[in-house]
Scaffold this motif. Sequence first.
Motif, PDB file in Angstrom:
ATOM      1  N   ARG A 123      -5.161 -14.989  44.580  1.00 24.30           N
ATOM      2  CA  ARG A 123      -6.129 -15.913  44.044  1.00 24.30           C
ATOM      3  C   ARG A 123      -6.522 -16.617  45.401  1.00 24.30           C
ATOM      4  NH1 ARG A 123      -4.242 -20.166  39.096  1.00 24.30           N
ATOM      5  NH2 ARG A 123      -4.383 -18.391  37.588  1.00 24.30           N
ATOM      6  N   ILE A 124      -7.669 -17.216  45.295  1.00 26.74           N
ATOM      7  CA  ILE A 124      -8.189 -17.733  46.536  1.00 26.74           C
ATOM      8  C   ILE A 124      -8.687 -19.165  46.376  1.00 26.74           C
ATOM      9  CG2 ILE A 124     -10.124 -17.641  48.242  1.00 26.74           C
ATOM     10  CD1 ILE A 124      -8.456 -15.146  48.425  1.00 26.74           C
ATOM     11  N   ASN A 125      -8.350 -20.153  47.339  1.00 25.17           N
ATOM     12  CA  ASN A 125      -8.504 -21.647  47.234  1.00 25.17           C
ATOM     13  C   ASN A 125      -7.865 -22.109  46.046  1.00 25.17           C
ATOM     14  OD1 ASN A 125     -11.988 -20.929  47.861  1.00 25.17           O
ATOM     15  ND2 ASN A 125     -10.483 -21.645  49.348  1.00 25.17           N
ATOM     16  N   SER A 126      -6.829 -21.615  45.709  1.00 26.13           N
ATOM     17  CA  SER A 126      -5.979 -21.950  44.466  1.00 26.13           C
ATOM     18  C   SER A 126      -4.512 -21.665  44.429  1.00 26.13           C
ATOM     19  CB  SER A 126      -6.599 -21.356  43.290  1.00 26.13           C
ATOM     20  OG  SER A 126      -5.885 -21.720  42.003  1.00 26.13           O
ATOM     21  N   LEU A 127      -3.653 -22.362  44.009  1.00 25.73           N
ATOM     22  CA  LEU A 127      -2.278 -21.980  43.996  1.00 25.73           C
ATOM     23  C   LEU A 127      -1.984 -20.967  42.920  1.00 25.73           C
ATOM     24  CD1 LEU A 127      -0.514 -25.573  43.610  1.00 25.73           C
ATOM     25  CD2 LEU A 127      -0.721 -24.132  45.681  1.00 25.73           C
ATOM     26  N   SER A 128      -1.007 -20.322  42.944  1.00 24.25           N
ATOM     27  CA  SER A 128      -0.631 -19.340  41.899  1.00 24.25           C
ATOM     28  C   SER A 128      -0.762 -19.783  40.572  1.00 24.25           C
ATOM     29  CB  SER A 128       0.589 -18.666  42.142  1.00 24.25           C
ATOM     30  OG  SER A 128       1.694 -19.498  41.696  1.00 24.25           O
ATOM     31  N   LYS A 129      -0.932 -18.933  39.864  1.00 19.44           N
ATOM     32  CA  LYS A 129      -0.797 -19.496  38.161  1.00 19.44           C
ATOM     33  C   LYS A 129       0.609 -20.046  38.045  1.00 19.44           C
ATOM     34  CE  LYS A 129      -2.097 -18.050  33.517  1.00 19.44           C
ATOM     35  NZ  LYS A 129      -2.437 -17.029  32.701  1.00 19.44           N
ATOM     36  N   ALA A 130       1.464 -19.448  38.182  1.00 19.80           N
ATOM     37  CA  ALA A 130       2.817 -20.298  38.012  1.00 19.80           C
ATOM     38  C   ALA A 130       2.891 -21.496  38.686  1.00 19.80           C
ATOM     39  CB  ALA A 130       3.938 -19.270  38.435  1.00 19.80           C
ATOM     40  N   GLN A 131       2.606 -21.705  39.720  1.00 13.94           N
ATOM     41  CA  GLN A 131       2.834 -22.962  40.474  1.00 13.94           C
ATOM     42  C   GLN A 131       2.073 -24.063  40.152  1.00 13.94           C
ATOM     43  OE1 GLN A 131       1.500 -21.132  44.464  1.00 13.94           O
ATOM     44  NE2 GLN A 131       3.611 -21.532  45.162  1.00 13.94           N
ATOM     45  N   SER A 132       0.591 -23.557  39.755  1.00 17.66           N
ATOM     46  CA  SER A 132      -0.193 -24.819  39.254  1.00 17.66           C
ATOM     47  C   SER A 132       0.325 -25.333  37.681  1.00 17.66           C
ATOM     48  CB  SER A 132      -1.556 -24.477  39.245  1.00 17.66           C
ATOM     49  OG  SER A 132      -2.031 -23.338  38.401  1.00 17.66           O
ATOM     50  N   GLN A 133       0.665 -24.141  36.999  1.00 20.50           N
ATOM     51  CA  GLN A 133       1.040 -24.282  35.822  1.00 20.50           C
ATOM     52  C   GLN A 133       2.298 -25.407  35.580  1.00 20.50           C
ATOM     53  OE1 GLN A 133       1.019 -20.642  33.539  1.00 20.50           O
ATOM     54  NE2 GLN A 133       2.147 -21.635  31.673  1.00 20.50           N
ATOM     55  N   GLN A 134       3.276 -25.040  36.575  1.00 24.54           N
ATOM     56  CA  GLN A 134       4.384 -25.992  36.448  1.00 24.54           C
ATOM     57  C   GLN A 134       4.306 -27.691  37.062  1.00 24.54           C
ATOM     58  OE1 GLN A 134       7.487 -24.564  39.188  1.00 24.54           O
ATOM     59  NE2 GLN A 134       9.046 -25.898  38.562  1.00 24.54           N
ATOM     60  N   ALA A 135       3.287 -27.433  38.097  1.00 26.01           N
ATOM     61  CA  ALA A 135       2.929 -28.830  38.584  1.00 26.01           C
ATOM     62  C   ALA A 135       2.057 -29.518  37.571  1.00 26.01           C
ATOM     63  CB  ALA A 135       1.908 -28.511  39.594  1.00 26.01           C
ATOM     64  N   ASN A 136       1.423 -29.297  36.864  1.00 19.88           N
ATOM     65  CA  ASN A 136       0.399 -29.854  35.716  1.00 19.88           C
ATOM     66  C   ASN A 136       1.180 -29.713  34.276  1.00 19.88           C
ATOM     67  OD1 ASN A 136      -1.857 -30.158  37.488  1.00 19.88           O
ATOM     68  ND2 ASN A 136      -2.086 -27.904  37.339  1.00 19.88           N
ATOM     69  N   ASN A 137       2.295 -28.940  34.105  1.00 19.17           N
ATOM     70  CA  ASN A 137       2.919 -29.067  32.874  1.00 19.17           C
ATOM     71  C   ASN A 137       1.938 -28.523  31.962  1.00 19.17           C
ATOM     72  OD1 ASN A 137       5.045 -29.254  30.984  1.00 19.17           O
ATOM     73  ND2 ASN A 137       4.631 -31.242  30.295  1.00 19.17           N
ATOM     74  N   ALA A 138       1.309 -27.361  32.373  1.00 14.46           N
ATOM     75  CA  ALA A 138       0.184 -26.941  31.579  1.00 14.46           C
ATOM     76  C   ALA A 138       0.570 -25.643  30.668  1.00 14.46           C
ATOM     77  CB  ALA A 138      -0.990 -26.449  32.489  1.00 14.46           C
ATOM     78  N   GLN A 139      -0.315 -25.591  29.476  1.00 17.75           N
ATOM     79  CA  GLN A 139      -0.134 -24.409  28.879  1.00 17.75           C
ATOM     80  C   GLN A 139      -0.619 -22.912  29.470  1.00 17.75           C
ATOM     81  OE1 GLN A 139      -1.212 -24.761  24.631  1.00 17.75           O
ATOM     82  NE2 GLN A 139       0.123 -26.453  24.340  1.00 17.75           N
ATOM     83  N   ASP A 140      -0.229 -21.912  29.034  1.00 17.28           N
ATOM     84  CA  ASP A 140      -1.130 -20.694  29.341  1.00 17.28           C
ATOM     85  C   ASP A 140      -2.263 -20.319  28.481  1.00 17.28           C
ATOM     86  OD1 ASP A 140      -1.828 -18.271  30.180  1.00 17.28           O
ATOM     87  OD2 ASP A 140       0.050 -17.447  30.268  1.00 17.28           O
ATOM     88  N   PHE A 141      -3.229 -20.470  28.958  1.00 16.63           N
ATOM     89  CA  PHE A 141      -4.441 -20.265  27.864  1.00 16.63           C
ATOM     90  C   PHE A 141      -4.899 -18.900  27.987  1.00 16.63           C
ATOM     91  CE2 PHE A 141      -4.547 -24.978  27.518  1.00 16.63           C
ATOM     92  CZ  PHE A 141      -4.110 -25.148  26.456  1.00 16.63           C
ATOM     93  N   GLY A 142      -4.231 -18.118  28.876  1.00 19.52           N
ATOM     94  CA  GLY A 142      -4.630 -16.619  28.857  1.00 19.52           C
ATOM     95  C   GLY A 142      -5.656 -16.266  30.056  1.00 19.52           C
ATOM     96  N   THR A 143      -5.869 -14.922  30.379  1.00 18.82           N
ATOM     97  CA  THR A 143      -6.826 -14.310  31.301  1.00 18.82           C
ATOM     98  C   THR A 143      -8.015 -15.248  31.257  1.00 18.82           C
ATOM     99  OG1 THR A 143      -5.737 -12.702  31.410  1.00 18.82           O
ATOM    100  CG2 THR A 143      -7.913 -12.534  32.318  1.00 18.82           C
ATOM    101  N   GLY A 144      -8.787 -15.686  32.163  1.00 18.97           N
ATOM    102  CA  GLY A 144     -10.038 -16.385  31.990  1.00 18.97           C
ATOM    103  C   GLY A 144      -9.984 -17.840  31.811  1.00 18.97           C
ATOM    104  N   GLU A 145      -8.862 -18.280  31.807  1.00 16.98           N
ATOM    105  CA  GLU A 145      -8.777 -19.698  31.607  1.00 16.98           C
ATOM    106  C   GLU A 145      -9.348 -20.787  32.387  1.00 16.98           C
ATOM    107  OE1 GLU A 145      -4.453 -20.860  31.237  1.00 16.98           O
ATOM    108  OE2 GLU A 145      -4.207 -20.579  33.394  1.00 16.98           O
TER     109      GLU A 145
END
Length: 325
Positions: free
Chosen positions: A150-172
């Motif tokens: 990823r560019i200009n962004s944390l990994s999906k797992a890192q940002s998901q954990q930081a935001n207590n976010a759900q996984d809305f799939g590829t393209g979210e």
Amino acid sequence: MAGMHKFRFIFFALTLLLTACGDPIKEQVTRQLPVSELRVQQLADALENGQVRNAELIRQYGDKIARSKPELAELVKVFKLDATTQGPMYLALVDRLNTVKNQPEMFANNQAIYDELLNIYQAADPVLYSDALSDPLNVLADMSDGMLPRINSLSKAQSQQANNAQDFGTGEQLIGNPNYGSWSTGSNGMSFWAWYGMYSMIGDIFGSRRVSYGDWGRHRNYSYYNDYGRTRYSSPSQLKKQTRLDARTKKSFARRGQKFTSAYGKNRTGASSLSSQSKTAQSSANRFRSQNSSKSNYARKSSSSRNASFRNSSSNTSRGFSRGK
């Protein structure tokens, strides 16, 4: 048809010139219009000449994924349009500029026109535009299953954990961005995300679940558009629709005795290595959010201003972009 649009633009420009002397805002519009128009054209040149960093990375990522995963070739081809003047983000800027030139009556007043011209000017900054392209670029990164970072962004797992976010799939990252889809509201009042055109292949290929606005609004992850670029890369009418949907969802939850926190109530964590232009844009967006969340301020506004286009940036910082040219 082109001749008619040209005539309307000339008539609009002459009208502004004749009346600008008595109205300082009209004078600002008259000066800003060609400046914003030039900036959009300069962005087109930068895209065509390979001078927009993340656009070039989109091309590179797309080529690599198409070779390693030929079953994704058609979808990749759609995403590679974002690296050109045929991408939805660039075409949206052109459409917004044409609306100002050919349909000024769509705006409540000259201040609304001026604010929109400032937003277009800033959105067409090649550096800011490159940051905005990080969303489709990172969708490609996710499609590579870790082969591409990823560019200009944390990994999906890192940002998901930081935001207590759900996984809305590829393209979210593109959910909520009106350049790629829209919220479709059914007769039952529920709103779900619907991709435009070929982007619907995202759901078909990856089997992404149907995303409701209620779930997404409460549990979305970071994206550049929603957390940094929304007030720059949306038209005034798109911003109004988002605000109305957010308010309607909040009322719907309240009727069920539940609480809905606005999808845009706070910035999500997840950005990295963004430009100073993006940070300025975020500060402007935060001021915009704060001003529009104040009921007392809203109550003091006239009915005409309530119907006006969003003033995304009336600050000295925003106006400084125009003065710098």
